[in-house]
Design a protein around this motif. Sequence first.
Motif, mmCIF file in Angstrom:
data_model
loop_
_atom_site.group_PDB
_atom_site.id
_atom_site.type_symbol
_atom_site.label_atom_id
_atom_site.label_comp_id
_atom_site.label_asym_id
_atom_site.label_seq_id
_atom_site.Cartn_x
_atom_site.Cartn_y
_atom_site.Cartn_z
ATOM 1 N N GLU A 147 0.864 -1.223 0.049
ATOM 2 C CA GLU A 147 0.178 -0.037 -0.132
ATOM 3 C C GLU A 147 0.866 1.344 -0.085
ATOM 4 N N ILE A 148 0.265 2.506 -0.487
ATOM 5 C CA ILE A 148 0.922 3.693 -0.319
ATOM 6 C C ILE A 148 0.997 4.094 1.129
ATOM 7 N N PRO A 149 2.328 4.449 1.629
ATOM 8 C CA PRO A 149 2.207 4.810 3.248
ATOM 9 C C PRO A 149 1.325 6.126 3.467
ATOM 10 N N THR A 150 0.616 5.910 4.405
ATOM 11 C CA THR A 150 -0.116 7.209 4.707
ATOM 12 C C THR A 150 0.569 8.212 5.233
ATOM 13 N N SER A 151 1.855 7.874 5.617
ATOM 14 C CA SER A 151 2.782 9.124 6.284
ATOM 15 C C SER A 151 2.986 9.951 5.296
ATOM 16 N N ILE A 152 3.158 9.445 3.820
ATOM 17 C CA ILE A 152 3.564 10.646 2.916
ATOM 18 C C ILE A 152 2.829 11.654 2.944
ATOM 19 N N GLY A 153 1.483 11.565 3.316
ATOM 20 C CA GLY A 153 0.753 12.863 3.436
ATOM 21 C C GLY A 153 1.138 13.952 4.512
ATOM 22 N N SER A 154 2.356 13.499 5.253
ATOM 23 C CA SER A 154 2.908 14.576 6.033
ATOM 24 C C SER A 154 3.736 15.262 5.445
ATOM 25 N N LEU A 155 4.228 15.101 4.308
ATOM 26 C CA LEU A 155 5.203 15.874 3.538
ATOM 27 C C LEU A 155 4.348 17.287 2.907
ATOM 28 N N SER A 156 4.352 18.337 3.673
ATOM 29 C CA SER A 156 3.821 19.260 3.550
ATOM 30 C C SER A 156 4.337 20.309 2.390
ATOM 31 N N SER A 157 5.667 20.076 2.243
ATOM 32 C CA SER A 157 6.484 20.686 1.301
ATOM 33 C C SER A 157 6.375 20.180 -0.232
ATOM 34 N N LEU A 158 5.861 19.054 -0.113
ATOM 35 C CA LEU A 158 5.996 18.218 -1.378
ATOM 36 C C LEU A 158 5.218 18.773 -2.583
ATOM 37 N N GLU A 159 5.850 19.086 -3.778
ATOM 38 C CA GLU A 159 5.256 19.617 -4.896
ATOM 39 C C GLU A 159 5.135 18.562 -6.037
ATOM 40 N N GLU A 160 5.818 17.724 -5.988
ATOM 41 C CA GLU A 160 5.636 16.619 -7.206
ATOM 42 C C GLU A 160 5.640 15.057 -6.550
ATOM 43 N N LEU A 161 4.668 14.223 -6.876
ATOM 44 C CA LEU A 161 4.760 12.859 -6.297
ATOM 45 C C LEU A 161 4.479 11.987 -7.391
ATOM 46 N N TYR A 162 5.485 11.102 -7.863
ATOM 47 C CA TYR A 162 5.376 10.222 -8.620
ATOM 48 C C TYR A 162 5.453 8.719 -8.413
ATOM 49 N N LEU A 163 4.235 7.886 -8.380
ATOM 50 C CA LEU A 163 4.167 6.724 -7.828
ATOM 51 C C LEU A 163 3.681 5.826 -9.071
#
Length: 424
Positions: A147-163
């Motif tokens: 699964e996609i880690p829910t913790s990724i949602g805490s990266l408030s500075s993230l501008e681009e996410l490629y999964l």
Amino acid sequence: MGTLSFSMSFSVLLLATASWLAESKTYWGDIQVMKELKNSLDPNSVSPGSCLSSWDFSVDPCDSLFSEKFTCGFRCDVSVSELSRVTELSLDQAGYSGSLSTTSWNLPYLETADLSNNFFSGSIPESLSNLTRLIRLGLSRNSFSGEIPTSIGSLSSLEELYLDYNNLEGTIPASFNGLSSLKRLEIQSNKLTGEFPELGSLKNLYFLDASDNAISGKLPAILPTSLVQISMRNNNLQGTVPESLKLLSYLQVVDLSHNKLSGSVPSFVFSHPSLQQLTLSFNQFTSIQQPAPTNDNNIFSSQLIAVDISNNELQGMLPLFMALMPKLSALSLENNKFTGMIPTEYAIRVAVPGPGIAPFQRLLLGGNYLFGAIPRSLLELQPGSANVRLADNCLYRCPFSFFFCQGARQKSLVECNRFTPVIP
């Protein structure tokens, strides 16, 4: 590093040679990261003679750029920043394999992590959330599962996410609403299931691609108003096109093809103030709502350039208003259940559209139950002048000598009369 105002960052890239100067020695923290990264991979997955196998750390990487030792597959840069800052980590297209662990990375200032186009396997580490200043995270085209880690949602500075292009399963975390800076989200070509979460809190998101998954349920009623492009093709979406799409004033591209959407294609999509490409093919729509000619809903101001509603269950006459949209140049309505005659306005739009009106460069009407004679202006078309398809209808005299009749014969009179008994 040379001074406190300079730091050494490294990128692991697929480079056959190094042809640039590097006057400073590699910062010790960068070397440690490279060691830990190599140690985190399965040794059996590192091919002998590969770039990664050349990392024996017996010499300083930057001091040996022009030797045969430790020069394969990385770049040394000098950048003005803090001494301990590592700004970029990339293994893009390096062809490495194995699993990935970030337990011991300790990279609080990492801004870009691009591990795309490899053979990394296993689950995505929860510890990615420790990279609190991460701006770009690229894990595309690997073999990540789970699964996609829910913790990724805490990266408030993230501008681009490629999964994208992995084997990720489970649902899309609702915690993605915490990605307040996110501008681009690509999660296509996985095995994601469940309903798509409402991401209305992402005020900066302009690009969303969740295609080629197994996402079910309805389209979210609330979407980020900043969206410019949304693609969710080839899923299991049901229901209708939500009214909320007309509130997305920047929207230019919508692709919801290859789903199970049904009902009517709403009229607002044809008079949307910014929409340019609309793809709703391979669904279960049965009708098209005609826009009302009002100041608030005017097809003459439509920005649509391409419309594809082919391969649905659409019935009735061909919608005449589509010939009046001034910028429309590609229209596909083939493989539906349209009947009646081909409107003269369609034919004129192909041959002589008039000043200020874009011609129909593509007009695909095959696979319906259209009958009657072919409009004269179409008969005068020369091959190569436009892409027109009228095959597999109930048209009177549409021989293969006309290029737009080629591809399939017209339906038999028995089949045509069975569907539309009033065919002359």
